[in-house]
Design an enzyme around this catalytic site. Structure first.
Site, PDB file in Angstrom:
ATOM      1  N   LYS A   1      -3.259   6.466   7.976  1.00 49.32           N
ATOM      2  CA  LYS A   1      -2.674   5.124   7.894  1.00 49.32           C
ATOM      3  C   LYS A   1      -1.703   4.861   9.037  1.00 49.32           C
ATOM      4  O   LYS A   1      -1.012   5.772   9.487  1.00 49.32           O
ATOM      5  CB  LYS A   1      -1.915   4.981   6.561  1.00 49.32           C
ATOM      6  CG  LYS A   1      -2.792   5.008   5.328  1.00 49.32           C
ATOM      7  CD  LYS A   1      -3.535   3.707   5.196  1.00 49.32           C
ATOM      8  CE  LYS A   1      -3.988   3.398   3.783  1.00 49.32           C
ATOM      9  NZ  LYS A   1      -2.983   2.979   2.846  1.00 49.32           N
TER      10      LYS A   1
ATOM     11  N   ASP B   1       0.832  -1.200   0.000  1.00 51.56           N
ATOM     12  CA  ASP B   1       0.000   0.000   0.000  1.00 51.56           C
ATOM     13  C   ASP B   1       0.867   1.250   0.000  1.00 51.56           C
ATOM     14  O   ASP B   1       0.571   2.225  -0.675  1.00 51.56           O
ATOM     15  CB  ASP B   1      -0.865   0.037   1.274  1.00 51.56           C
ATOM     16  CG  ASP B   1      -2.170  -0.691   1.062  1.00 51.56           C
ATOM     17  OD1 ASP B   1      -2.324  -1.315  -0.012  1.00 51.56           O
ATOM     18  OD2 ASP B   1      -3.027  -0.647   1.974  1.00 51.56           O
TER      19      ASP B   1
ATOM     20  N   ASP C   1      -9.306  -3.719   6.715  1.00 50.37           N
ATOM     21  CA  ASP C   1      -8.535  -4.149   5.557  1.00 50.37           C
ATOM     22  C   ASP C   1      -9.216  -5.353   4.910  1.00 50.37           C
ATOM     23  O   ASP C   1      -8.885  -6.502   5.180  1.00 50.37           O
ATOM     24  CB  ASP C   1      -7.113  -4.497   6.009  1.00 50.37           C
ATOM     25  CG  ASP C   1      -6.141  -4.464   4.851  1.00 50.37           C
ATOM     26  OD1 ASP C   1      -6.553  -4.072   3.743  1.00 50.37           O
ATOM     27  OD2 ASP C   1      -4.969  -4.827   5.055  1.00 50.37           O
TER      28      ASP C   1
ATOM     29  N   CYS D   1       9.664 -18.144 -25.226  1.00 47.00           N
ATOM     30  CA  CYS D   1      10.219 -18.588 -23.951  1.00 47.00           C
ATOM     31  C   CYS D   1       9.080 -19.212 -23.141  1.00 47.00           C
ATOM     32  O   CYS D   1       8.022 -18.604 -22.992  1.00 47.00           O
ATOM     33  CB  CYS D   1      10.801 -17.394 -23.209  1.00 47.00           C
ATOM     34  SG  CYS D   1      11.286 -17.783 -21.519  1.00 47.00           S
TER      35      CYS D   1
ATOM     36  N   ASP E   1       0.752   4.162  -2.626  1.00 45.35           N
ATOM     37  CA  ASP E   1       0.468   5.545  -2.252  1.00 45.35           C
ATOM     38  C   ASP E   1       1.540   6.489  -2.779  1.00 45.35           C
ATOM     39  O   ASP E   1       1.250   7.600  -3.215  1.00 45.35           O
ATOM     40  CB  ASP E   1       0.369   5.677  -0.726  1.00 45.35           C
ATOM     41  CG  ASP E   1      -0.895   5.007  -0.198  1.00 45.35           C
ATOM     42  OD1 ASP E   1      -1.850   4.837  -0.986  1.00 45.35           O
ATOM     43  OD2 ASP E   1      -0.930   4.652   0.991  1.00 45.35           O
TER      44      ASP E   1
ATOM     45  N   GLU F   1     -13.209   5.658  13.087  1.00 49.52           N
ATOM     46  CA  GLU F   1     -13.495   4.238  12.835  1.00 49.52           C
ATOM     47  C   GLU F   1     -12.218   3.529  12.427  1.00 49.52           C
ATOM     48  O   GLU F   1     -11.368   4.124  11.782  1.00 49.52           O
ATOM     49  CB  GLU F   1     -14.493   4.111  11.664  1.00 49.52           C
ATOM     50  CG  GLU F   1     -15.765   4.883  11.869  1.00 49.52           C
ATOM     51  CD  GLU F   1     -16.571   5.040  10.575  1.00 49.52           C
ATOM     52  OE1 GLU F   1     -16.254   4.357   9.580  1.00 49.52           O
ATOM     53  OE2 GLU F   1     -17.508   5.849  10.576  1.00 49.52           O
TER      54      GLU F   1
ATOM     55  N   LYS G   1      -9.876   1.538  10.071  1.00 46.03           N
ATOM     56  CA  LYS G   1      -9.873   1.322   8.626  1.00 46.03           C
ATOM     57  C   LYS G   1      -9.699  -0.167   8.390  1.00 46.03           C
ATOM     58  O   LYS G   1      -8.627  -0.732   8.583  1.00 46.03           O
ATOM     59  CB  LYS G   1      -8.751   2.102   7.942  1.00 46.03           C
ATOM     60  CG  LYS G   1      -8.809   1.941   6.433  1.00 46.03           C
ATOM     61  CD  LYS G   1      -7.922   2.915   5.729  1.00 46.03           C
ATOM     62  CE  LYS G   1      -8.100   2.897   4.221  1.00 46.03           C
ATOM     63  NZ  LYS G   1      -8.184   1.573   3.593  1.00 46.03           N
TER      64      LYS G   1
ATOM     65  N   SER H   1     -13.306   6.375  -2.861  1.00 44.73           N
ATOM     66  CA  SER H   1     -12.160   5.942  -2.080  1.00 44.73           C
ATOM     67  C   SER H   1     -11.878   7.021  -1.032  1.00 44.73           C
ATOM     68  O   SER H   1     -12.646   7.972  -0.907  1.00 44.73           O
ATOM     69  CB  SER H   1     -11.000   5.776  -3.042  1.00 44.73           C
ATOM     70  OG  SER H   1      -9.925   5.232  -2.369  1.00 44.73           O
ATOM     71  N   LEU H   2     -10.796   6.881  -0.312  1.00 50.13           N
ATOM     72  CA  LEU H   2     -10.477   7.863   0.722  1.00 50.13           C
ATOM     73  C   LEU H   2      -9.098   8.441   0.466  1.00 50.13           C
ATOM     74  O   LEU H   2      -8.198   7.746   0.003  1.00 50.13           O
ATOM     75  CB  LEU H   2     -10.458   7.200   2.107  1.00 50.13           C
ATOM     76  CG  LEU H   2     -11.795   6.721   2.665  1.00 50.13           C
ATOM     77  CD1 LEU H   2     -11.562   5.881   3.911  1.00 50.13           C
ATOM     78  CD2 LEU H   2     -12.688   7.909   2.981  1.00 50.13           C
TER      79      LEU H   2
ATOM     80  N   CYS I   1      13.684 -11.218 -21.099  1.00 53.24           N
ATOM     81  CA  CYS I   1      14.022 -12.264 -22.041  1.00 53.24           C
ATOM     82  C   CYS I   1      13.237 -11.929 -23.301  1.00 53.24           C
ATOM     83  O   CYS I   1      12.017 -11.823 -23.262  1.00 53.24           O
ATOM     84  CB  CYS I   1      13.591 -13.625 -21.499  1.00 53.24           C
ATOM     85  SG  CYS I   1      13.547 -14.863 -22.793  1.00 53.24           S
TER      86      CYS I   1
ATOM     87  N   CYS J   1      18.651 -15.864 -20.077  1.00 46.98           N
ATOM     88  CA  CYS J   1      17.378 -16.162 -19.430  1.00 46.98           C
ATOM     89  C   CYS J   1      17.500 -17.503 -18.696  1.00 46.98           C
ATOM     90  O   CYS J   1      17.874 -18.502 -19.315  1.00 46.98           O
ATOM     91  CB  CYS J   1      16.274 -16.227 -20.481  1.00 46.98           C
ATOM     92  SG  CYS J   1      14.739 -16.886 -19.821  1.00 46.98           S
TER      93      CYS J   1
ATOM     94  N   TYR K   1     -20.243   0.629   7.579  1.00 50.84           N
ATOM     95  CA  TYR K   1     -19.722   1.922   8.025  1.00 50.84           C
ATOM     96  C   TYR K   1     -20.329   3.132   7.328  1.00 50.84           C
ATOM     97  O   TYR K   1     -19.951   4.245   7.590  1.00 50.84           O
ATOM     98  CB  TYR K   1     -18.194   1.982   7.955  1.00 50.84           C
ATOM     99  CG  TYR K   1     -17.570   1.524   6.650  1.00 50.84           C
ATOM    100  CD1 TYR K   1     -17.825   2.166   5.447  1.00 50.84           C
ATOM    101  CD2 TYR K   1     -16.691   0.445   6.654  1.00 50.84           C
ATOM    102  CE1 TYR K   1     -17.229   1.746   4.275  1.00 50.84           C
ATOM    103  CE2 TYR K   1     -16.087   0.024   5.473  1.00 50.84           C
ATOM    104  CZ  TYR K   1     -16.366   0.675   4.284  1.00 50.84           C
ATOM    105  OH  TYR K   1     -15.772   0.259   3.127  1.00 50.84           O
TER     106      TYR K   1
ATOM    107  N   CYS L   1      14.988 -20.101 -20.752  1.00 48.13           N
ATOM    108  CA  CYS L   1      15.230 -20.603 -22.111  1.00 48.13           C
ATOM    109  C   CYS L   1      16.659 -20.391 -22.579  1.00 48.13           C
ATOM    110  O   CYS L   1      17.035 -20.874 -23.648  1.00 48.13           O
ATOM    111  CB  CYS L   1      14.255 -19.964 -23.097  1.00 48.13           C
ATOM    112  SG  CYS L   1      14.616 -18.232 -23.415  1.00 48.13           S
TER     113      CYS L   1
END
Ligand code: IVH
Length: 706
Positions: free
Chosen positions: A347, A63, A148, A467, A67, A144, A146, A112-113, A462, A444, A259, A447
């Site tokens: 966070k 995260d 997950d 491959c 961010d 509250e 958060k 979103s927040l 590669c 690689c 929530y 291969c």
């Protein structure tokens, strides 16, 4: 870094706004170009990480890293508003819904927040809203945890559970009603305590997997020799999005915590805290840690207290959500396209531990990217044991100066993927115990082909399209709609064909015979014939689509078309040097280099040749339609969406011929949205912006044909 399925084919250039060549917002020339490139890269990376997180439930970065990318893009966009992608990930939430689920528009967008990473940012948030509200005294917050897990919307009609949707892209979600019905804390009928519940309700909350249940499920998975879930969030999100062979036990272990009340607020409720009380009275679980803070000092104290209690909580949380408690103040503050101004996710800091870097191994991902993977002395951090973790690429190894044998700090940033953040230089040994430098291999490991790192890129690859590490991804890409559009050739079938050894390189696909196909599990005669027919249809293609199908890095639809327009035929393109390719307008040096090195590889040339031998063909390129200077549609901007009776390119061409313009996303500047069947979020957006919506017949009428 393990790359996402199909990542190789994102087309950086197509994200750049048309008609601008590096001049804008006062920055010009090479610097402007570099900024734009960075913005495109960030946008592309965020799109990919969104998809990994929301759709595939297998994020590849933490995260905190997400961010950081997000903020970098936000900052660049603020400085260079002209270069902001219309569909920039900073404006949107989540990722488009995955295929296989029915989708439904949300009653109102699922936002979103915004995040605060430390106390200073939390205080800045409080100051900002006080300023906006011209408010003298303190502003109380609802506090509250958060949670997950996976955000969902539950719709109740007349108190009965009607539908449940995942967040999807924020405006349209996946219908997971059937699965949610197994989640015991999703009330099927609300408690009405004498007072009838509102007619239509949209309840928002998080589906989480309590840690105890997570451990129990994982123990059972290990017993059954199944791969354990990486963390509760993945197990919850994946559980909700099961399509087949539903694991009811997993669903029954999930917990829904409410929530928010997005629609149907009963009269008389004035604060978020009262909403939470009301949700509880209807029979929902509300996090018992929820509280109210009178001012920002109290909020900071609450946050610190919650952090201390975190390890003892029954569910995983990664911060505190603070919401302006007073609903009328919330309304006054309003929302931005992605998040409300009245709430913030504060966070928790990432958790860290130290351990020894035992070794570094190169892994080849599905797009051919070589990823250095750290082998660590197993260490517990943030509740999980870490023994392997991606170091992303050579530059990261160099930047952090990681050497094999070093003591390193490992961090798990409030969620999933642990990261090596730095070396403890003070503990570095010298002399014969000195740690070893690391370089990605020149061959690689799968291969043996020589690996390649293009100028300006951080990834070592590669380059061999056949491959084994990349073959499935490349086949999937070749069969996709934008490329050869092979009906009926999905991921499962590709897996089968490759695993059974029937397809060892791309061209083998066009050499399959009926008997081989019928020999496959779950493949009847009819399906085999259908597939052969699809393959036959796909043989007749266009030069541009053929180029897309080859999966050349950076060659998506836009670049392929430029190449097809710029080169009269395939042979000329194959023989072209990077500088000849860069001479095509719109193609920069990185892409030119990528195309030239692709065709310089004899294996790729042989593969191209064999594809042609096996019947792939196209008509000599006719001049690409350009916008006519006159015609009935001059000055009109169109967006096409949904399934139409013919490919979108067909309609696009006709609109261009009639003088109109076609763009990829709906905005206020759009004049018409042409909506085919199963139109999704673009349609919702057009309705919201009151853009005229046409069906195919109406478009034909505008074009002057029936
Ligand atoms: S409120 C408009 N409250 O975090 C406000 N979200 O990073 C939208 N989340 O999408 C959400 N706990 O899935 C809210 N107490 C909480 C939450 C919470 C977890 C999730 C939610 C949201 C995401 C944003």
């Amino acid at each position: 870094m393990q790359q996402a399925f199909g990542e190789a084919h994102n087309d950086v250039q197509s994200h750049l706004q048309r008609g601008q060549t590096g001049v804008g917002a006062g920055v010009s020339g090479a610097k402007g170009e570099a900024i734009r490139r960075r913005m495109a890269q960030l946008g592309e990376a965020l799109d990919r990480h969104n998809r990994r997180y929301y759709v595939e439930d297998r994020p590849e970065i933490s995260d905190a890293e997400y961010d950081a990318l997000f903020r970098e893009l936000q900052a660049l966009e603020a400085e260079h508003p002209d270069w902001v992608r219309a569909d920039s990930p900073t404006h949107r939430v989540g990722s488009p819904p995955a295929e296989g689920f029915e989708t439904h528009p949300h009653l109102s967008p699922m936002l979103s927040l915004d995040n605060a990473m430390d106390e200073a940012e939390m205080r800045a948030f409080a100051d900002r809203i006080a300023r906006m509200l011209e408010h003298e005294g303190a502003i109380p917050f609802a506090a509250e945890p958060k949670l997950d897990g996976a955000g969902v919307e539950l719709i109740y009609r007349k108190g009965r559970f009607e539908r449940g949707l995942t967040r999807g892209d924020g405006s349209v979600g996946e219908d997971v009603t059937a699965n949610l019905k197994h989640v015991l804390s999703v009330p099927l009928q609300l408690v009405d305590d004498g007072e009838p519940t509102p007619e239509l309700l949209s309840i928002r909350g998080e589906v989480v997997l309590p840690i105890a249940a997570f451990k129990r499920l994982n123990e059972r998975r290990v017993e059954r020799e199944l791969e354990p879930f990486a963390n509760p969030r993945n197990a919850a999100a994946g559980g909700l999005r099961q399509l087949h062979d539903i694991d009811v036990d997993r669903l029954r272990s999930l917990e829904f915590r409410a929530y928010a009340l997005a629609d149907g607020r009963p009269d008389g409720l004035e604060t978020q805290s009262e909403i939470l009380g009301c949700l509880e009275s209807w029979g929902f679980i509300v996090s018992p840690e929820c509280g109210r803070c009178d001012d920002v000092d109290a909020a900071v104290a609450y946050h610190e207290d919650l952090l201390e209690r975190r390890a003892k909580l029954p569910v995983e949380i990664d911060g505190t959500v603070f919401k302006v408690d007073d609903l009328s103040l919330q309304e006054e503050l309003g929302t931005l396209s992605r998040s409300p101004r009245w709430a913030i996710a504060f966070k928790f800091p990432p958790e860290q531990a130290t351990t020894t870097l035992l070794d570094i191994e190169a892994q080849v991902g599905r797009t051919g990217a070589l990823t250095p993977v750290a082998k660590l002395d197993p260490v517990r951090v943030g509740g999980v044991t870490v023994s392997n973790t991606s170091l992303h690429n050579q530059d990261e190894v160099d930047r952090k100066d990681l050497r094999i044998g070093d003591e390193v700090v490992v961090q798990r940033a409030g969620d999933v993927i642990p990261q090596v953040v730095r070396v403890l230089l003070g503990r570095r040994k010298t002399g014969k115990d000195a740690p070893r430098l690391y370089r990605l291999p020149e061959q690689c490991p799968v291969c043996g082909d020589e690996t390649l790192r293009l100028e300006g890129e951080s990834v070592t690859r590669c380059p061999n399209i056949d491959c084994p590490a990349q073959l499935k991804n490349n086949l999937w890409h070749l069969a996709s709609r934008g490329a050869l559009d092979i009906d009926g050739l999905g991921e499962k079938l590709i897996e089968q064909l490759v695993d059974a050894g029937h397809v060892e390189r791309l061209s083998d696909l066009f050499d399959l015979d009926r008997d081989t196909l019928i020999g496959l599990e779950r493949m009847g005669e009819k399906s085999a014939d259908n597939l052969l027919e699809s393959l036959d249809k796909a043989r007749e293609t266009t030069f541009a689509r053929f180029l897309i199908a080859l999966g050349i890095r950076h060659v998506g639809a836009t670049i392929a078309q430029l190449l097809a327009d710029g080169f009269s035929d395939l042979d000329t393109l194959i023989e072209a040097q990077a500088r000849d390719i860069a001479a095509v307008e719109g193609i920069g040096p990185t892409i030119a280099q990528s195309v030239a090195s692709f065709f310089a590889d004899p294996r790729n040339r042989a593969e191209v040749e064999r594809l042609l031998e096996l019947g792939l063909r196209w008509k000599a390129p006719k001049k690409r339609a350009t916008k006519a200077a006159d015609g009935p549609l001059v000055g009109k901007t169109f967006v096409l969406t949904g399934t139409l009776s013919q490919p979108r390119d067909h309609f696009k061409e006709r609109i261009l011929e009639a003088g109109g313009k076609v763009t990829g996303s709906v905005s206020k500047k759009t004049d018409y949205l042409v909506a085919g069947e199963a139109a999704g979020s673009k349609l919702t957006k057009a309705q919201k912006l009151e853009v005229s919506i046409l069906d195919e017949a109406a478009l034909l009428e505008l074009l002057g044909t029936d």
